[in-house]
Design a protein around this motif. Structure first.
Motif, mmCIF file in Angstrom:
data_model
loop_
_atom_site.group_PDB
_atom_site.id
_atom_site.type_symbol
_atom_site.label_atom_id
_atom_site.label_comp_id
_atom_site.label_asym_id
_atom_site.label_seq_id
_atom_site.Cartn_x
_atom_site.Cartn_y
_atom_site.Cartn_z
ATOM 1 N N SER A 10 0.461 -0.901 0.130
ATOM 2 C CA SER A 10 -0.110 -0.306 0.401
ATOM 3 C C SER A 10 0.778 1.094 -0.157
ATOM 4 O O SER A 10 0.767 2.350 -0.040
ATOM 5 C CB SER A 10 -1.376 0.274 1.409
ATOM 6 N N ALA A 11 2.098 1.456 0.505
ATOM 7 C CA ALA A 11 2.875 2.173 0.393
ATOM 8 C C ALA A 11 4.635 1.640 0.568
ATOM 9 O O ALA A 11 4.646 0.711 0.149
ATOM 10 C CB ALA A 11 2.888 3.018 1.616
ATOM 11 N N PRO A 12 5.330 2.589 -0.470
ATOM 12 C CA PRO A 12 7.030 1.874 -0.478
ATOM 13 C C PRO A 12 7.110 0.950 1.390
ATOM 14 O O PRO A 12 6.710 2.233 2.088
ATOM 15 C CB PRO A 12 7.691 3.162 -0.976
ATOM 16 N N ILE A 17 -0.199 -3.024 -10.112
ATOM 17 C CA ILE A 17 0.243 -2.116 -9.805
ATOM 18 C C ILE A 17 1.476 -1.870 -9.969
ATOM 19 O O ILE A 17 1.436 -0.086 -10.052
ATOM 20 C CB ILE A 17 0.848 -3.196 -7.839
ATOM 21 N N LEU A 18 2.339 -2.289 -10.805
ATOM 22 C CA LEU A 18 3.351 -1.542 -11.452
ATOM 23 C C LEU A 18 2.990 -1.229 -13.289
ATOM 24 O O LEU A 18 2.957 -0.169 -12.921
ATOM 25 C CB LEU A 18 4.264 -2.564 -12.690
ATOM 26 N N ALA A 19 1.763 -1.217 -13.489
ATOM 27 C CA ALA A 19 1.396 -0.343 -14.157
ATOM 28 C C ALA A 19 -0.050 1.048 -13.762
ATOM 29 O O ALA A 19 0.168 1.846 -14.210
ATOM 30 C CB ALA A 19 0.019 -1.110 -14.743
ATOM 31 N N GLN A 20 -0.313 0.895 -12.432
ATOM 32 C CA GLN A 20 -0.483 2.207 -11.796
ATOM 33 C C GLN A 20 0.161 3.261 -11.366
ATOM 34 O O GLN A 20 0.350 4.119 -10.824
ATOM 35 C CB GLN A 20 -1.206 1.953 -9.934
ATOM 36 N N GLY A 21 1.824 2.545 -11.432
ATOM 37 C CA GLY A 21 2.975 3.181 -11.426
ATOM 38 C C GLY A 21 3.734 3.126 -10.051
ATOM 39 O O GLY A 21 4.250 3.692 -9.605
ATOM 40 N N GLY A 22 3.513 1.743 -9.478
ATOM 41 C CA GLY A 22 4.769 1.094 -8.760
ATOM 42 C C GLY A 22 3.805 2.080 -7.121
ATOM 43 O O GLY A 22 2.825 2.227 -6.718
ATOM 44 N N LEU A 23 4.012 1.790 -5.791
ATOM 45 C CA LEU A 23 4.200 1.917 -4.975
ATOM 46 C C LEU A 23 4.165 3.559 -4.116
ATOM 47 O O LEU A 23 2.962 3.820 -3.815
ATOM 48 C CB LEU A 23 4.727 0.690 -3.626
ATOM 49 N N ALA A 24 4.703 4.303 -5.231
ATOM 50 C CA ALA A 24 4.946 5.615 -4.940
ATOM 51 C C ALA A 24 3.014 6.114 -5.182
ATOM 52 O O ALA A 24 2.316 7.126 -4.352
ATOM 53 C CB ALA A 24 5.584 6.396 -5.388
ATOM 54 N N ALA A 25 2.689 6.038 -5.932
ATOM 55 C CA ALA A 25 1.647 5.964 -7.287
ATOM 56 C C ALA A 25 0.577 5.140 -6.008
ATOM 57 O O ALA A 25 -0.411 6.038 -5.861
ATOM 58 C CB ALA A 25 1.109 5.805 -8.411
ATOM 59 N N VAL A 26 0.491 4.026 -5.837
ATOM 60 C CA VAL A 26 -0.585 3.897 -5.069
ATOM 61 C C VAL A 26 -0.494 4.536 -3.385
ATOM 62 O O VAL A 26 -2.234 4.287 -3.027
ATOM 63 C CB VAL A 26 -0.177 1.927 -4.750
ATOM 64 N N TYR A 84 -8.476 -0.705 0.773
ATOM 65 C CA TYR A 84 -7.866 -1.830 0.089
ATOM 66 C C TYR A 84 -7.005 -0.913 -1.297
ATOM 67 O O TYR A 84 -8.026 -0.211 -2.300
ATOM 68 C CB TYR A 84 -7.552 -3.009 -0.537
ATOM 69 N N ASN A 85 -5.877 -1.646 -1.783
ATOM 70 C CA ASN A 85 -5.310 -1.269 -3.340
ATOM 71 C C ASN A 85 -6.203 -0.355 -4.261
ATOM 72 O O ASN A 85 -6.542 -0.125 -5.419
ATOM 73 C CB ASN A 85 -4.480 -1.867 -3.508
ATOM 74 N N ALA A 86 -7.576 -2.434 -4.116
ATOM 75 C CA ALA A 86 -8.435 -2.797 -5.249
ATOM 76 C C ALA A 86 -9.896 -2.119 -5.311
ATOM 77 O O ALA A 86 -10.469 -1.827 -6.417
ATOM 78 C CB ALA A 86 -8.711 -3.994 -4.861
ATOM 79 N N VAL A 87 -9.469 -0.868 -3.500
ATOM 80 C CA VAL A 87 -11.004 -0.212 -4.053
ATOM 81 C C VAL A 87 -10.387 1.244 -4.433
ATOM 82 O O VAL A 87 -10.056 1.687 -3.840
ATOM 83 C CB VAL A 87 -11.337 -0.565 -3.041
#
Length: 361
Positions: free
Chosen positions: A179-181, A254-263, A338-341
């Motif tokens: 959910s974060a770096p 998650i990688l396609a979203q821009g990785g953990l910083a974007a998430v 969570y990330n998918a919401v």
């Protein structure tokens, strides 16, 4: 059938893109003419997928090579017991930090295998915040220090891990991993049940420092020994092939979203929007957690009049808002983000909450 906005604490929402890809590949995965669930886990196609999933997870979390990545079975609760079996010799002690239901359970399940010492606890304060942990509170002879990074029931989250000094830091990150770096090198072991931010239930992802794999631990069966699982690339026995496959799809998402910083940025937007709706409701809604300890993943809240709880749940369900009932241990409501919401789900929830106040305030 139309999909609802899913706020379940776990098993939880999966990214729609992941579900759609799994649906499209269900009968014919990668041109094999069979489902990934029907293929040998020792065949080249599955082995390649498994290796790619591990590589993507290592990329997301920047996992150094001196850490092993394991894809195990069972839930995190099984590893509450299995961790001391592997990391603590007979008669050894281990330090535990208590911040809610799951850290309590971790300590309880470990007790038959290690002398549990409570290094810090916020139980007396009703698990409304994080306890003070300093090096003076730790036992330098302990096998490790264990904590739960995010308490799904009480809505408590550590932004930074507690200090552990020379003790290996063990973190249950079931509900906030990815959910974060994260600075993996601050930890001895990170483990997580998959059913929050990774994939379906029945899979556990573990990141463990390789030197800890050499600990003798206690007399246990080979199948329970992390060292043996690492040596067999998590395939000492037939793994959860479906869970591993879906986890790999989620890592790519998650990688396609821009990785953990974007998430993380998106998770901050979502949680801030809901906390603002609660805090600015004039007391109609309340969150019991200290502001500094508020979870971004699991947000419990109560209504000013508990008699309205059943009406809130009935009407929110009718509005397409799923699984908002709080855990029986604390009551009230809970929204898991969570990330998918997506942000749209949270916007729909706060709109409903404002309308509910208008009708019942």
């Amino acid at each position: 059938m139309s999909r609802v906005w899913n706020f379940s604490a776990g098993p939880a929402a999966l990214p729609i893109e992941v579900l759609q890809q799994a649906q499209a590949e269900l009968l014919d995965w990668n041109g094999t003419g069979a489902s990934v669930m029907e293929l040998s886990h020792r065949g080249k196609p599955f082995m390649a997928m498994a290796a790619e999933a591990e590589a993507d997870l290592r990329r997301l979390l920047q996992v150094p090579e001196h850490y092993a990545v394991l894809f195990l079975q069972g839930g995190a609760t099984q590893h509450f017991a299995q961790l001391p079996m592997n990391l603590a010799s007979p008669g050894a002690s281990a330090d535990y930090v208590l911040t809610g239901h799951w850290s309590e359970k971790a300590a309880s399940e470990a007790a038959p295998y290690v002398k549990v010492r409570i290094a810090a606890s916020s139980k007396e304060a009703g698990y409304r915040g994080l306890p003070a942990v300093d090096l003076a509170s730790l036992d330098p002879k302990a096998a490790y220090l264990h904590y739960v990074a995010n308490e799904t029931i009480h809505g408590i989250e550590w932004r930074q891990p507690p200090p552990s000094g020379e003790l290996p830091l063990i973190a249950d990150m079931s509900s906030n991993i990815l959910s974060a770096p994260l600075d993996v090198e601050r930890f001895g072991v990170i483990y997580a049940g998959a059913q929050k931010n990774i994939g379906p239930s029945g899979l556990v992802v573990m990141i463990i420092r390789r030197d800890l794999l050499q600990r003798e631990g206690q007399p246990i069966a080979k199948i329970l020994r992390y060292r043996e699982q690492a040596a067999a690339d998590s395939m000492l026995n037939t793994p959860n092939t479906w869970g591993w496959y879906l986890a790999g799809l989620t890592f790519k998402w998650i990688l396609a979203q821009g990785g953990l910083a974007a998430v993380e940025a998106e998770n901050i937007r979502k949680s801030s929007l809901l906390y603002q709706a609660i805090d600015q409701s004039g007391g109609f809604y309340r969150n019991p957690v200290d502001t500094a300890a508020r979870s971004r993943m699991n947000i419990p809240f109560t209504l000013h009049d508990p008699a309205l709880d059943s009406l809130f749940l009935e009407q929110s369900a009718a509005a397409g808002l799923m699984a908002l009932k709080g855990h029986k241990a604390v009551g009230g409501m809970r929204a898991s983000l969570y990330n998918a919401v997506p942000l749209a789900a949270v916007q729909a929830l706060v709109t409903f909450m404002a309308e509910f106040v208008r009708r019942n305030g």
